[in-house]
Design a protein around this motif. Sequence first.
Motif, PDB file in Angstrom:
ATOM      1  N   LEU A 158       0.726  -1.240   0.018  1.00  0.00           N
ATOM      2  CA  LEU A 158      -0.322   0.033  -0.151  1.00  0.00           C
ATOM      3  C   LEU A 158       0.895   1.154  -0.095  1.00  0.00           C
ATOM      4  O   LEU A 158       2.054   1.224   0.637  1.00  0.00           O
ATOM      5  CB  LEU A 158      -0.866  -0.036   1.194  1.00  0.00           C
ATOM      6  CG  LEU A 158      -1.889  -1.227   1.354  1.00  0.00           C
ATOM      7  CD1 LEU A 158      -2.626  -1.066   2.692  1.00  0.00           C
ATOM      8  CD2 LEU A 158      -2.840  -1.185   0.272  1.00  0.00           C
ATOM      9  N   ARG A 159       0.457   2.363  -0.519  1.00  0.00           N
ATOM     10  CA  ARG A 159       1.142   3.603  -0.673  1.00  0.00           C
ATOM     11  C   ARG A 159       0.831   4.185   0.942  1.00  0.00           C
ATOM     12  O   ARG A 159      -0.191   4.511   1.530  1.00  0.00           O
ATOM     13  CB  ARG A 159       0.661   4.709  -1.446  1.00  0.00           C
ATOM     14  CG  ARG A 159       0.645   3.941  -2.793  1.00  0.00           C
ATOM     15  CD  ARG A 159      -0.011   4.828  -4.030  1.00  0.00           C
ATOM     16  NE  ARG A 159       0.379   6.310  -3.846  1.00  0.00           N
ATOM     17  CZ  ARG A 159       1.378   7.014  -4.382  1.00  0.00           C
ATOM     18  NH1 ARG A 159       2.283   6.100  -5.405  1.00  0.00           N
ATOM     19  NH2 ARG A 159       1.754   8.244  -4.503  1.00  0.00           N
ATOM     20  N   ARG A 160       1.866   4.664   1.295  1.00  0.00           N
ATOM     21  CA  ARG A 160       1.750   5.318   2.771  1.00  0.00           C
ATOM     22  C   ARG A 160       1.063   6.727   2.634  1.00  0.00           C
ATOM     23  O   ARG A 160       0.545   7.012   3.666  1.00  0.00           O
ATOM     24  CB  ARG A 160       3.320   5.476   3.311  1.00  0.00           C
ATOM     25  CG  ARG A 160       3.921   4.450   3.550  1.00  0.00           C
ATOM     26  CD  ARG A 160       5.335   4.493   4.327  1.00  0.00           C
ATOM     27  NE  ARG A 160       5.945   3.571   4.849  1.00  0.00           N
ATOM     28  CZ  ARG A 160       6.848   3.479   5.843  1.00  0.00           C
ATOM     29  NH1 ARG A 160       7.647   4.566   6.033  1.00  0.00           N
ATOM     30  NH2 ARG A 160       7.547   2.334   5.885  1.00  0.00           N
ATOM     31  N   ASP A 161       0.926   7.257   1.674  1.00  0.00           N
ATOM     32  CA  ASP A 161       0.235   8.521   1.703  1.00  0.00           C
ATOM     33  C   ASP A 161      -1.208   8.441   1.193  1.00  0.00           C
ATOM     34  O   ASP A 161      -2.022   9.303   1.134  1.00  0.00           O
ATOM     35  CB  ASP A 161       0.865   9.667   0.394  1.00  0.00           C
ATOM     36  CG  ASP A 161       0.815   8.869  -0.891  1.00  0.00           C
ATOM     37  OD1 ASP A 161       0.549   7.678  -0.963  1.00  0.00           O
ATOM     38  OD2 ASP A 161       0.975   9.641  -1.806  1.00  0.00           O
ATOM     39  N   GLY A 162      -1.789   7.070   1.408  1.00  0.00           N
ATOM     40  CA  GLY A 162      -2.951   6.811   0.953  1.00  0.00           C
ATOM     41  C   GLY A 162      -3.618   6.509   2.304  1.00  0.00           C
ATOM     42  O   GLY A 162      -3.202   5.879   3.219  1.00  0.00           O
ATOM     43  N   ALA A 163      -5.254   6.022   2.116  1.00  0.00           N
ATOM     44  CA  ALA A 163      -5.901   5.631   3.089  1.00  0.00           C
ATOM     45  C   ALA A 163      -6.860   4.633   2.398  1.00  0.00           C
ATOM     46  O   ALA A 163      -7.517   5.129   1.423  1.00  0.00           O
ATOM     47  CB  ALA A 163      -6.794   6.690   3.906  1.00  0.00           C
ATOM     48  N   TYR A 164      -7.056   3.418   2.942  1.00  0.00           N
ATOM     49  CA  TYR A 164      -7.951   2.421   2.566  1.00  0.00           C
ATOM     50  C   TYR A 164      -8.835   1.845   3.530  1.00  0.00           C
ATOM     51  O   TYR A 164      -8.683   1.510   4.540  1.00  0.00           O
ATOM     52  CB  TYR A 164      -6.810   1.363   2.076  1.00  0.00           C
ATOM     53  CG  TYR A 164      -5.649   1.682   1.401  1.00  0.00           C
ATOM     54  CD1 TYR A 164      -5.845   1.657  -0.035  1.00  0.00           C
ATOM     55  CD2 TYR A 164      -4.486   2.225   1.783  1.00  0.00           C
ATOM     56  CE1 TYR A 164      -4.675   1.870  -0.932  1.00  0.00           C
ATOM     57  CE2 TYR A 164      -3.389   2.622   1.183  1.00  0.00           C
ATOM     58  CZ  TYR A 164      -3.596   2.459  -0.621  1.00  0.00           C
ATOM     59  OH  TYR A 164      -2.614   3.054  -1.420  1.00  0.00           O
ATOM     60  N   PHE A 165     -10.046   1.798   2.768  1.00  0.00           N
ATOM     61  CA  PHE A 165     -11.233   1.172   3.397  1.00  0.00           C
ATOM     62  C   PHE A 165     -11.037  -0.298   3.805  1.00  0.00           C
ATOM     63  O   PHE A 165     -10.460  -0.933   2.728  1.00  0.00           O
ATOM     64  CB  PHE A 165     -12.580   1.488   2.849  1.00  0.00           C
ATOM     65  CG  PHE A 165     -13.126   2.766   3.079  1.00  0.00           C
ATOM     66  CD1 PHE A 165     -13.595   3.465   4.287  1.00  0.00           C
ATOM     67  CD2 PHE A 165     -13.529   3.597   1.785  1.00  0.00           C
ATOM     68  CE1 PHE A 165     -14.165   4.307   4.696  1.00  0.00           C
ATOM     69  CE2 PHE A 165     -14.066   4.770   2.098  1.00  0.00           C
ATOM     70  CZ  PHE A 165     -14.596   5.052   3.370  1.00  0.00           C
ATOM     71  N   ILE A 166     -11.394  -0.514   5.029  1.00  0.00           N
ATOM     72  CA  ILE A 166     -11.358  -2.243   5.252  1.00  0.00           C
ATOM     73  C   ILE A 166     -12.667  -2.601   5.682  1.00  0.00           C
ATOM     74  O   ILE A 166     -13.448  -1.807   5.830  1.00  0.00           O
ATOM     75  CB  ILE A 166     -10.229  -2.663   6.356  1.00  0.00           C
ATOM     76  CG1 ILE A 166     -10.835  -1.884   7.536  1.00  0.00           C
ATOM     77  CG2 ILE A 166      -9.061  -2.270   6.065  1.00  0.00           C
ATOM     78  CD1 ILE A 166      -9.979  -2.267   8.900  1.00  0.00           C
TER      79      ILE A 166
END
Length: 235
Positions: A158-166
């Motif tokens: 994953l990209r550290r500058d992103g946020a990802y729904f779980i």
Amino acid sequence: MFSENIYINSNFKNKIDSSDINPGSPPAPPKKITTHESCYRFSRVLFTSLTIYFLLLTILFSIALITLFKKYSQLLEEKAIIKELNFTGLECTKQHSPLKDEVWSCCPKDWKPFSSHCYFIPTDSTSWSKSEEKCSSMGAHLMVIRSREEQDFITKILRRDGAYFIGLSDPGHRQWQWVDQTPYNESATFWHKGEPSSNREQCVILSHPYSKWGWNDIVCSDKQKSVCQMKKIYL
């Protein structure tokens, strides 16, 4: 002459009658079973035996059929998923398995394998519910994190500058639930310090705002990236 004949006949009749009622006379012989009755009894025994035999065969056949159905139902379901989703290809690895017909574990092309699951990161950003619909359209669901090892695996891609729904959300009263009905285990959670922080924020993202990856609750309508997860396909 005529009178004498009558006396003799009468005397003879009395002898016959007295012999019939003699209590010391032997009993009459038992009545013999006729051929018709023997055949009837044999037919009944044969019919009963055949009925029991065919009943046992039916039970054994049913047990064998159920066992066979259970053994191949998962394989048929997985093949149906492959056909329905129209994947462009599968990437498979050979593995040892107690089931002879499951010697290859596969993930769709561009999905990442880990343990018994496959993972995919869609490129678009959308709400939590739209993200779950996107995963569902591919035969998957938003990611369910069960261990530190699983989270460490996914965060490496994953990209550290992103946020990802779980796949974790709160339907109300802070009763967190996973999308696949996996029990929520508080001892296996990875919240950032101070999280969850608001009753209005009922969906969860995986993010890296500080020095490490962790969970943060946010408003479900926010548009974020997501991680999809599905079980491996066995061939």
